[in-house]
Design a protein around this motif. Structure first.
Motif, mmCIF file in Angstrom:
data_model
loop_
_atom_site.group_PDB
_atom_site.id
_atom_site.type_symbol
_atom_site.label_atom_id
_atom_site.label_comp_id
_atom_site.label_asym_id
_atom_site.label_seq_id
_atom_site.Cartn_x
_atom_site.Cartn_y
_atom_site.Cartn_z
ATOM 1 N N ARG A 278 4.086 -26.819 -1.882
ATOM 2 C CA ARG A 278 3.720 -26.458 -2.916
ATOM 3 C C ARG A 278 3.656 -24.920 -3.129
ATOM 4 N NH1 ARG A 278 -0.904 -24.371 -4.443
ATOM 5 N NH2 ARG A 278 -2.045 -25.101 -2.424
ATOM 6 N N THR B 235 0.505 -24.241 -8.598
ATOM 7 C CA THR B 235 -0.898 -24.192 -8.571
ATOM 8 C C THR B 235 -1.344 -25.592 -8.142
ATOM 9 O OG1 THR B 235 -1.577 -24.952 -10.886
ATOM 10 C CG2 THR B 235 -1.090 -22.708 -10.343
ATOM 11 N N ARG B 236 -2.410 -25.756 -7.604
ATOM 12 C CA ARG B 236 -3.055 -26.994 -7.126
ATOM 13 C C ARG B 236 -3.410 -27.857 -8.670
ATOM 14 N NH1 ARG B 236 -6.169 -24.000 -3.385
ATOM 15 N NH2 ARG B 236 -5.664 -24.664 -1.169
ATOM 16 N N GLU B 237 -3.782 -27.110 -9.461
ATOM 17 C CA GLU B 237 -3.995 -27.943 -10.979
ATOM 18 C C GLU B 237 -2.870 -28.442 -11.297
ATOM 19 O OE1 GLU B 237 -5.975 -26.753 -15.336
ATOM 20 O OE2 GLU B 237 -5.668 -25.217 -13.777
ATOM 21 N N ASP B 238 -1.809 -27.921 -11.571
ATOM 22 C CA ASP B 238 -0.465 -28.502 -11.998
ATOM 23 C C ASP B 238 -0.002 -29.578 -11.068
ATOM 24 O OD1 ASP B 238 -0.382 -26.520 -14.051
ATOM 25 O OD2 ASP B 238 0.987 -25.261 -13.037
ATOM 26 N N GLY C 196 -1.998 -31.332 -9.378
ATOM 27 C CA GLY C 196 -2.707 -32.619 -9.702
ATOM 28 C C GLY C 196 -2.387 -33.344 -10.956
ATOM 29 N N HIS C 197 -2.068 -32.489 -11.878
ATOM 30 C CA HIS C 197 -1.528 -33.435 -13.125
ATOM 31 C C HIS C 197 -0.240 -34.368 -12.996
ATOM 32 C CE1 HIS C 197 -4.078 -31.375 -15.895
ATOM 33 N NE2 HIS C 197 -3.797 -30.025 -15.694
ATOM 34 N N SER D 267 -6.698 -34.485 -9.909
ATOM 35 C CA SER D 267 -7.693 -33.187 -10.235
ATOM 36 C C SER D 267 -6.766 -32.128 -9.293
ATOM 37 C CB SER D 267 -9.137 -33.337 -10.448
ATOM 38 O OG SER D 267 -9.313 -33.850 -9.041
ATOM 39 N N GLU D 268 -7.407 -30.979 -9.505
ATOM 40 C CA GLU D 268 -7.271 -29.758 -8.543
ATOM 41 C C GLU D 268 -7.762 -30.224 -7.203
ATOM 42 O OE1 GLU D 268 -8.081 -25.076 -7.728
ATOM 43 O OE2 GLU D 268 -8.480 -26.159 -9.911
ATOM 44 N N SER D 269 -9.136 -30.735 -7.180
ATOM 45 C CA SER D 269 -10.002 -31.211 -6.190
ATOM 46 C C SER D 269 -9.248 -32.179 -5.276
ATOM 47 C CB SER D 269 -11.474 -31.424 -6.354
ATOM 48 O OG SER D 269 -11.448 -32.677 -7.289
ATOM 49 N N SER E 38 -6.259 -30.520 -3.208
ATOM 50 C CA SER E 38 -7.273 -29.684 -2.021
ATOM 51 C C SER E 38 -7.427 -30.787 -1.010
ATOM 52 C CB SER E 38 -8.558 -28.989 -2.636
ATOM 53 O OG SER E 38 -9.114 -28.355 -1.633
#
Length: 289
Positions: free
Chosen positions: A25, A31-34, A36-37, A42-44, A47
């Motif tokens: 990644r 990003t983690r957010e992207d 996650g989608h 989610s971003e978490s 993570s």
């Protein structure tokens, strides 16, 4: 840097899988957010996956790999093979009541390693200990623990050592501070037996032992003990393990691993050769007699 506290409970292969997904990644600048989608999360969630703290679904991993541009090839195969094994329990799970979660992770990494390089200051490395020496070490640090549990802890350490006897077991390279060889753990007889055991182990082609002698003075690893683990899959990053009093650090970023690797190289350069290690072990044995 990843720090595993008691209670997080990741398995070794989950750690490796999460680390690999995080590296892929970051290489793409995602990003983690992207991310996650992409997996309807989610971003978490990303993570937790990258820390190895959750199980992995095949669909999620496949979708992430495609998003990271790893839709085929050896890199994808390595990750998917790792996924197949990530949730399989290891032999050490029957000792779960004894092992803190942060050390469970290390035992699993040890089992998966192709090469282990370690520097020890206070004790003989666990994989090289005799049963009597291991019992003395464990007893000294086991205030309030009964004889039955001490015996199980010793059994666990002996079980770990079987990894060195496997045909596909790791190459093991240890640099041991001279202080650990001279500290009288368990008394004279126990230490003599331990030192003689090291001489026997050095006959094995996959085990190398060097000594950091008192005579050298200060050196680059005065910060303390650490281990560097390398794995059979070339796409998996090396991991540096640094144990603390009630937790451990698992370092896998390139700059962190490179720093410890440089220290290890300098240690090996100034420590005794294997031949000189034999001489110093024999001298210490003779002194004790």
């Amino acid at each position: 840097m990843t720090q595993y506290q008691p209670g997080s409970g990741p398995t070794a292969l989950r750690i490796l899988l999460g680390t690999q997904l995080r590296r892929l990644r970051e290489e793409k600048g995602i990003t983690r957010e992207d991310a996650g989608h992409v997996i309807r999360g989610s971003e978490s969630k990303i993570s937790r996956m990258e820390l190895g703290r959750v199980g992995f679904k095949e669909r999620d991993v496949a979708d992430l790999l495609a998003y990271y541009g790893v839709a085929e090839g050896e890199a994808r195969t390595a990750v998917m093979n790792l996924l197949e094994r990530a949730n399989e329990p290891g032999w050490w799970h029957r000792f779960n009541d004894l092992l803190p979660s942060w050390f469970q992770a290390y035992v699993g990494l040890e089992e998966a390693a192709a090469r282990i390089r370690t520097y020890e200051v206070q004790f003989i490395p666990g994989l090289l200990q005799t049963k009597e020496y291991a019992r003395a070490v464990i007893t000294a640090g086991a205030a309030g623990i009964g004889p039955a549990e001490i015996s199980r802890r010793v059994d666990l350490r002996m079980e770990r050592q079987r990894v060195l006897d496997r045909d596909d077991g790791p190459i093991f390279w240890a640099v041991i501070d001279e202080a650990a060889l001279r500290r009288p753990i368990g008394g004279t007889d126990v230490m003599r037996g331990q030192l003689e055991h090291l001489l026997e182990l050095m006959r094995q082609p996959k085990i190398t032992i060097q000594v950091m002698p008192f005579s050298f003075g200060g050196h680059s690893a005065e910060g303390g003990a650490f281990s560097i683990l390398r794995f059979h899959d070339n796409d998996l990053p090396d991991v540096v393990y640094v144990e603390q009093l009630a937790s451990a650090l698992y370092l896998d970023k390139r700059e962190e691993v490179d720093r410890y690797s440089e220290v290890m190289e300098r240690l090996c350069a100034v420590s005794t050769t294997p031949e000189a290690t034999v001489d110093i072990l024999q001298k210490i044995i003779s002194d004790r007699m």
